[in-house]
Design an enzyme around this catalytic site. Structure first.
Site, short mmCIF file in Angstrom:
data_model
loop_
_atom_site.label_atom_id
_atom_site.label_comp_id
_atom_site.label_asym_id
_atom_site.label_seq_id
_atom_site.Cartn_x
_atom_site.Cartn_y
_atom_site.Cartn_z
N ILE A 248 -1.95 -24.30 -81.76
CA ILE A 248 -1.66 -24.46 -80.33
C ILE A 248 -0.91 -23.17 -79.97
CG2 ILE A 248 -0.49 -25.81 -78.57
CD1 ILE A 248 -2.69 -27.38 -79.87
N PRO A 249 -1.62 -22.18 -79.44
CA PRO A 249 -1.10 -20.79 -79.44
C PRO A 249 -0.09 -20.49 -78.33
CG PRO A 249 -3.28 -20.85 -78.46
CD PRO A 249 -3.00 -22.25 -78.93
N CYS A 250 1.08 -21.11 -78.42
CA CYS A 250 2.12 -20.87 -77.42
C CYS A 250 2.65 -19.44 -77.50
CB CYS A 250 3.25 -21.88 -77.56
SG CYS A 250 3.99 -21.95 -79.20
N HIS A 251 2.39 -18.74 -78.61
CA HIS A 251 2.85 -17.37 -78.72
C HIS A 251 2.13 -16.43 -77.76
CE1 HIS A 251 -0.67 -17.63 -81.40
NE2 HIS A 251 -0.83 -16.35 -81.18
#
Length: 283
Positions: A248-251
């Site tokens: 879940i690519p919150c970066h």
């Protein structure tokens, strides 16, 4: 010979130190010699290590960690977003072309704290340091980067998140999952995620899956993708609650100014993730 994930994990420690030096001296744009001196390495060693880890030269890699590059990425994302909204399509991007499918827990399941649920867990090296991975029969439920000395606390935190669940340590399975997650080539192996959050949080996390590797969006742009353009603060809160790093690519969400911003697992690591993905996309 291609580096193993364990090799990349060791190299990341040096990369993180280099990024920290660059960020603290960004205004004067340190030279390769200054960076290598700060690490106690030769320029040759630094050049080789960066090339092995990221697949590009240090000079090229360092371009990806600048504010100028981030602001350009945001402008490009805005262009992509306008087309996406016009056509009603979402970006096909997925981490390393992996297929990621999500299943949300019901409010009742969350309320019971995982009663009757067996959760496997284990530590594994990744290209961005060691990680704690946890999974259920329905999918990965936790992926967090953890320093060695903090691993016991991380496991205790996992138990607090799932107080009624039974935790079962399985390092071999954790290593297998890490290999699948960080596999560098296209794969038809689907990765299943089990999400634990409110309906709004899950909506935000699903919108994050439309942000392709090498792409960055602002909080406002993500709010638009989520379908709630005025809920920027709520979107930011949902991002902070994400417990499945990378997948879940919150970066990939940064500030409108181009600043990297905060990250649950450290802003230097966030910078490394973004630059590494940009390098892979460029290749």
């Amino acid at each position: 010979m291609r580096n193993t994930v364990a090799d990349q994990a060791r190299q990341y420690e040096t990369v993180a130190r280099a990024i920290a030096f660059i960020r603290s001296h960004a205004r004067r744009q340190p030279t390769l010699n200054e960076i290598s001196d700060s690490l106690g390495l030769s320029e040759f060693h630094l050049q080789r290590m960066f090339s092995e880890w990221a697949g590009v030269s240090p000079k090229r890699f360092l371009q990806y960690v600048t504010k100028q590059y981030a602001k350009q990425a945001l402008r490009e994302s805005a262009d992509v977003l306008s087309v996406t909204l016009d056509t009603g399509l979402s970006s096909p991007g997925r981490l390393h072309d992996l297929m990621v499918t999500c299943e949300a827990m019901s409010p009742g399941e969350i309320k019971t704290g995982g009663a009757g649920l067996e959760i496997g867990f284990g530590a594994a090296p990744t290209p961005f340091g060691n990680a704690l991975i946890a999974w259920t029969p329905r999918g990965i439920c936790h992926l967090g980067f953890v320093e060695d000395a903090a691993m016991a606390n991380a496991v205790a935190g996992l138990q607090q998140d799932w107080p009624a669940a039974t935790l079962i340590q399985d390092r071999q399975r954790a290593l297998q999952l890490a290999a699948e997650i960080f596999h560098a080539g296209p794969s038809t192996q689907a990765l299943h995620l089990m999400l634990r959050g409110s309906n709004f949080q899950i909506k935000v996390w699903e919108a994050l899956l439309s942000v392709a590797p090498g792409e960055m969006v602002s909080y406002t742009q993500l709010a638009q993708r989520t379908g709630v353009p005025k809920a920027r603060r709520s979107v930011a809160t949902a991002i902070a609650k994400n417990s499945i790093a990378l997948l879940i690519p919150c970066h990939r969400v940064i500030r409108e100014s181009g600043e990297i911003g905060s990250y649950r697992w450290g802003s230097d690591r966030k910078t490394a993730l973004l630059a590494w993905e940009a390098a892979q996309a460029a290749r």
